[in-house]
Design a protein around this motif. Structure first.
Motif, mmCIF file in Angstrom:
data_model
loop_
_atom_site.group_PDB
_atom_site.id
_atom_site.type_symbol
_atom_site.label_atom_id
_atom_site.label_comp_id
_atom_site.label_asym_id
_atom_site.label_seq_id
_atom_site.Cartn_x
_atom_site.Cartn_y
_atom_site.Cartn_z
ATOM 1 N N GLU A 346 0.833 -1.210 0.000
ATOM 2 C CA GLU A 346 0.000 0.000 0.000
ATOM 3 C C GLU A 346 0.866 1.258 0.000
ATOM 4 O O GLU A 346 0.537 2.247 -0.674
ATOM 5 N N ARG A 347 1.960 1.230 0.753
ATOM 6 C CA ARG A 347 2.896 2.358 0.768
ATOM 7 C C ARG A 347 3.520 2.539 -0.605
ATOM 8 O O ARG A 347 3.693 3.670 -1.083
ATOM 9 N N ALA A 350 0.970 4.231 -2.935
ATOM 10 C CA ALA A 350 0.842 5.674 -2.669
ATOM 11 C C ALA A 350 2.032 6.424 -3.246
ATOM 12 O O ALA A 350 1.882 7.518 -3.809
ATOM 13 N N CYS A 353 1.713 6.962 -7.004
ATOM 14 C CA CYS A 353 0.829 8.092 -7.335
ATOM 15 C C CYS A 353 1.576 9.419 -7.232
ATOM 16 O O CYS A 353 1.430 10.296 -8.105
#
Length: 383
Positions: A346-347, A350, A353
């Motif tokens: 998940e890190r 992010a 992005c």
């Protein structure tokens, strides 16, 4: 009347940047002529290289002092030719220690002097901006936060974006790159980039090998890709592997192909420099590291203005990726920082992005914008 432009580009990166600019200017002025100091890519665009850009490849203060007389002689000879031939403009591409003196002299002679690639006055030696203001007619900046610094100093300036952002795809082909390298999508891959210079590889090779051993002790299925720019740097890394009796490690050395290695990787260990920006444009999580001589590190740290050395953190103005430098760059700490990315998808998402936003900001069609900023000086329309 034929438009003639004098140019000086230092090292391989400057040669590439200048070749794109020559091509963009020729699209607008087909019969333009270019001369000065350049490399093979500029010559392929019809550049008259009176000296090779390789002559400006100076590594560190000691090398610069040893070659001062030689480089000073070349610079004065080129200045004499510029004064005699009176080109429409002089364009210095990077190499600020060489070019700013030349730009100041050509500007004093009534010839517009344009500097392409702002020196990193935002990182250290900010006092140079006074000299820059005296020397240049126009500054072309690669990063969006730079123009404000020059505007405050009264320097004409344009933001033109970064050429790598034009070249790199917004969505790198990781699957295709792995297929070309013969690596399955299920494997976890670490790219290790110890730098392009021999001194960098000597300083980091042992550390990188020890870091790989730390990670393999916890995950024996890992694969390591180590792109090396030259035969000399490859030899240095091979010697380090033999000296540490680590030739059986799953470390695959590549001759160049740093972009492919980073595209294929799940995480990147990278020496601070342009390669860290490349990793960001490839949307890769990374750990930035560096090691230099102790006295040189103390000097650089004392003169630095920012809390970061890595371009991804500087451009995003926050600690997005870890920086482990000098004594902090131990194999244990590097391994743990790399493993953290591998274990936190998940890190990583992010971060991807954020790096996509950065890519879009830097993608400006650099050569086209730079040419547009230069054209008024060639026609005499610039103030």
């Amino acid at each position: 009347m034929t438009v003639r432009i004098a140019m000086v580009a230092g090292e391989t990166s400057g040669d590439l940047l200048a070749s794109h600019l020559i091509r963009a200017l020729r699209q607008r002025i087909p019969d333009a002529e270019f001369f000065g100091i350049g490399g093979p890519k500029m010559q392929a665009e019809g550049f008259d290289a009176r000296w090779s850009s390789e002559l400006l490849a100076v590594h560190g203060y000691v090398d610069a002092l040893k070659r001062y007389r030689e480089l000073s002689g070349i610079r004065r000879s080129l200045l004499a030719q510029i004064r005699k031939e009176r080109p429409a403009a002089f364009i210095g591409v990077d190499a600020p220690d060489f070019n700013l003196w030349l730009e100041g002299k050509t500007k004093d002679a009534g010839i517009p002097a344009i500097h392409f690639v702002s020196p990193s006055i935002w990182a250290w030696r900010g006092g140079r901006i006074k000299r820059i203001a005296r020397s240049v007619s126009h500054m072309l900046c690669l990063f969006p936060f730079e123009p404000e610094l020059y505007e405050r100093a009264g320097v004409a300036v344009s933001y033109v974006g970064h050429p790598l952002a034009d070249v790199f795809p917004l969505h790198p082909d990781r699957e295709g790159t792995r297929a070309r390298l013969g690596i399955g999508l299920e494997r976890r891959v670490v790219a290790m980039l110890p730098g392009s210079r021999q001194s960098e590889v000597r300083n980091l090779a042992d550390n990188y090998i020890d870091t790989a051993q730390c990670m393999l002790a916890r995950d024996p299925a890992l694969i390591f890709l180590v792109p090396l720019a030259t035969r000399e740097t490859r030899t240095i890394f091979e010697h380090a592997l033999r000296r540490k009796q680590a030739t059986e490690l799953p470390i695959r050395m590549l001759f160049g192909h740093s972009v492919e290695a980073m595209t294929a990787a799940d995480v990147v260990l990278v020496a601070s420099g342009t390669a860290s920006l490349e990793a960001a444009l490839l949307k890769r999580p990374m750990v930035i590291t560096y090691r230099i001589g102790a006295w040189q590190y103390r000097l650089m740290k004392h003169m630095a203005y920012l809390p970061w050395v890595g371009l991804p953190n500087i451009l995003c103005e926050e600690s997005l990726v870890p920086e482990l430098l000098q004594d902090e760059a131990t194999p244990d700490k590097l391994a743990l920082a790399l493993e953290a990315w591998l274990n936190e998808p998940e890190r990583c998402a992010a971060l991807e992005c954020r790096f996509t936003e950065l890519h879009l900001t830097l993608r400006q069609n650099t050569a086209h914008k730079a040419a547009e900023a230069i054209l008024p000086y060639l026609s005499g329309a610039a103030p």
